[in-house]
Design an enzyme around this catalytic site. Structure first.
Site, mmCIF file in Angstrom:
data_model
loop_
_atom_site.group_PDB
_atom_site.id
_atom_site.type_symbol
_atom_site.label_atom_id
_atom_site.label_comp_id
_atom_site.label_asym_id
_atom_site.label_seq_id
_atom_site.Cartn_x
_atom_site.Cartn_y
_atom_site.Cartn_z
ATOM 1 N N HIS A 271 73.741 13.234 -42.008
ATOM 2 C CA HIS A 271 73.203 13.654 -43.346
ATOM 3 C C HIS A 271 72.621 12.734 -44.264
ATOM 4 O O HIS A 271 73.505 11.740 -44.682
ATOM 5 C CB HIS A 271 74.088 14.697 -44.098
ATOM 6 C CG HIS A 271 73.482 15.529 -45.377
ATOM 7 N ND1 HIS A 271 72.686 16.771 -44.702
ATOM 8 C CD2 HIS A 271 73.530 15.385 -46.303
ATOM 9 C CE1 HIS A 271 72.336 17.207 -45.725
ATOM 10 N NE2 HIS A 271 72.761 16.317 -46.797
ATOM 11 N N SER B 97 68.306 17.990 -48.204
ATOM 12 C CA SER B 97 69.556 18.754 -48.458
ATOM 13 C C SER B 97 69.292 20.003 -49.515
ATOM 14 O O SER B 97 68.595 20.893 -49.095
ATOM 15 C CB SER B 97 70.613 17.719 -49.020
ATOM 16 O OG SER B 97 71.818 18.456 -48.974
ATOM 17 N N GLU C 16 74.812 15.982 -38.804
ATOM 18 C CA GLU C 16 74.855 16.241 -40.062
ATOM 19 C C GLU C 16 76.052 16.003 -40.827
ATOM 20 O O GLU C 16 76.261 15.423 -41.899
ATOM 21 C CB GLU C 16 74.215 17.494 -40.278
ATOM 22 C CG GLU C 16 72.928 17.763 -39.806
ATOM 23 C CD GLU C 16 71.825 17.496 -40.941
ATOM 24 O OE1 GLU C 16 72.207 16.876 -42.191
ATOM 25 O OE2 GLU C 16 70.638 17.806 -40.969
#
Length: 512
Positions: A420, A204, A328
């Site tokens: 994610h 990230s 995600e």
């Protein structure tokens, strides 16, 4: 495995290492040795608040290195490391941790330095998942994890209010990451590591940090390969936008240009953090998917937006693994929906272009239904710019592309899919942890363990040699071969081609 000793019931013994700054004592167990909370730069407090990291003042005697240092300043919920447990935070946060196999090695070990994510706003290396123990043991490598300044104290540029007597520096969190790499260069050999074989990896915002280091002149030669997991690759803030954001923060603090220096020096940590958070909330409400808390193109320390440097070919040409997760955005819509995951928000980031939206709609069956819009919003943030990086970087350096598709049944039933941050579990060997077992309560443990081996074996091979396993070919614009990490894994040529072509036709201009 005992987190305190690195062994199953074996008592820890001293692990004394002499660094360039002084002697540190960690803990050595039967299988692992650990050192925690080692300072890699001077405490950025007092006159060093909002200043570039400065060298550590050497110490005498033996410094205990058995406890994590403070997390960077952030909301308490960002430092949660367990039920009802949070890591203490503060401005004196520039420390790192080292974990290494306890057994001696005849040759220096590869080094993997992890940069945690959290939108450059939250996160801490004290999270048990990030310990690096299983990676170190499985791959015979040394894992370094770092804390760096976040949010108000790491990514807001108050330079407009500088005076000759009291300057303020830009890109503090980025400078901290470079300082940590410099520490690794100076000291990791004493821990058995190879300073000429350093892989930087992150997820990230941590993945974006990896790409930013590719574009940072001061980082040249300090690392030799990078791994970017779910990078919002075109993040970055032009100088004027950064300065405007800082002016809003100063105003929220109740300061004026005339007394800004005094306020920034004397205001409490809490008041500065809250002033920046108010400005962040205003900014993300007005521009979904845009984040002002990110590295700034200051024309000096970071001359260009990272994705621009990569596209233009001026980034460091080190081997790179880069990829995204299939789902995600599903995490964000459940907990922090700041992404463009609705047709209205997506239309906003596409500058209201009906033609652009129609191309996206054609590539995402069911659009504008919520499920399709959520996937499109996640791909806008992560896949779209990562594809640009894959293409551009592959022209100058070995590049390996992946997509993570696997999710255990319980995770799918909960509505997350391969969302994610799910990849962090297999990368760090967390599938057999309590949380990892909970994700497979409805089945899929065998598959998730196989995915864990796929991630770790490739990440470790890459850290050792600059290449993943032989089953994973390089990415190129001509062939676009991508490793799909699933159970079983597979290779695909240009997976999601219709989506790639849609995003190519509506590429969002990168800010300068």
């Amino acid at each position: 495995m005992s987190e305190s000793s690195g062994s199953s019931g074996s008592p820890a013994t001293d692990a004394v290492i002499t660094t360039a700054d002084g002697v540190v004592r960690g803990q050595r167990g039967a299988h692992l040795a650990r050192w925690r909370g080692i300072p890699y730069a001077a405490a950025p407090v007092g006159d060093l608040r909002f200043r570039a990291p400065q060298p550590v003042r050497p110490w005498t005697g033996v410094r205990e290195a058995t406890e994590f240092g403070l997390a960077s300043v952030q909301p308490r919920w960002g430092t949660q490391i367990g039920p009802r447990r949070a890591q203490p935070s503060g401005e004196d946060c520039l420390t790192l941790n080292v974990v290494a196999p306890a057994a001696p090695s005849s040759t220096p070990r590869p080094v993997m330095m992890f940069i945690h994510g959290g939108a450059y706003f939250i996160g801490t290396t004290a999270l048990r998942l990030y310990s690096g123990s299983r990676l170190a043991l499985r791959g015979d490598v040394i894992v370094v994890s770092i804390n760096y300044r976040l949010g108000a104290f790491g990514y807001v540029d108050f330079g407009e209010f500088s005076t000759p007597e009291r300057p303020f520096d830009s890109n503090l969190g980025l400078r901290d990451q470079v300082a940590a790499l410099e520490w690794v260069r100076r000291n990791i050999a004493a821990f058995g590591g190879d300073p000429e074989n350093v892989t930087v990896f992150g997820e990230s915002a941590g993945a974006h940090a990896v790409l930013t280091l590719l574009a940072t002149p001061a980082a040249a030669g300090l690392f030799h390969r990078g791994i970017a997991q779910s990078a919002p690759a075109d993040w970055g803030v032009p100088r004027e936008d950064a300065r405007a954001f800082a002016r809003g923060c100063v105003g929220n603090l109740g300061a004026t240009p005339a007394n800004a220096v005094t306020m920034l020096q004397q205001a409490s940590t809490h008041d500065i953090r809250k002033a920046v958070e108010r400005q962040m909330a205003r900014d993300t409400h007005e521009r979904p998917g845009a984040f002002a808390i990110a590295p700034e193109v200051d024309g000096d320390y970071l001359p260009k937006l990272p994705i621009t440097a990569i596209i233009e070919g001026s980034a460091h040409p080190v081997p790179l693994i880069i990829g995204t997760n299939l789902d995600e955005a599903r995490l964000f819509v459940r907990f922090d929906d700041t992404l463009p995951t609705t047709p209205e928000r997506l239309r906003g980031v596409l500058s209201g272009s009906r033609e652009a939206e129609s191309r996206i709609a054609a590539a995402y069956p069911g659009y504008p239904a919520p499920k399709a819009a959520v996937r499109a919003g996640g791909d806008y943030m992560f896949l779209r710019p990562s594809l640009q990086v894959m293409e551009a970087h592959s022209r100058r350096a070995p590049t390996y592309a992946y997509r993570f598709d696997y999710a255990p049944r319980a995770v799918r039933l909960a509505g997350f899919g391969a969302t994610h941050a799910l990849d962090l579990l297999p990368v760090f060997g967390g599938v057999d942890s309590a949380f990892g077992r909970a994700t497979t309560i409805a089945g899929g443990h065998k598959g998730f363990r196989a995915v864990q081996h796929e991630f770790q074996d490739n990440w470790l091979a890459f850290a050792r040699t600059g290449k993943p396993l032989a089953t994973w070919p390089e990415y190129s614009e001509e062939h676009r071969i991508t490793r799909v990490i699933d159970y079983p894994p597979r290779l695909e040529v240009d997976p999601g081609k219709s989506k790639r072509l849609a995003w190519e036709s509506v590429r969002v201009p990168v800010p300068e």
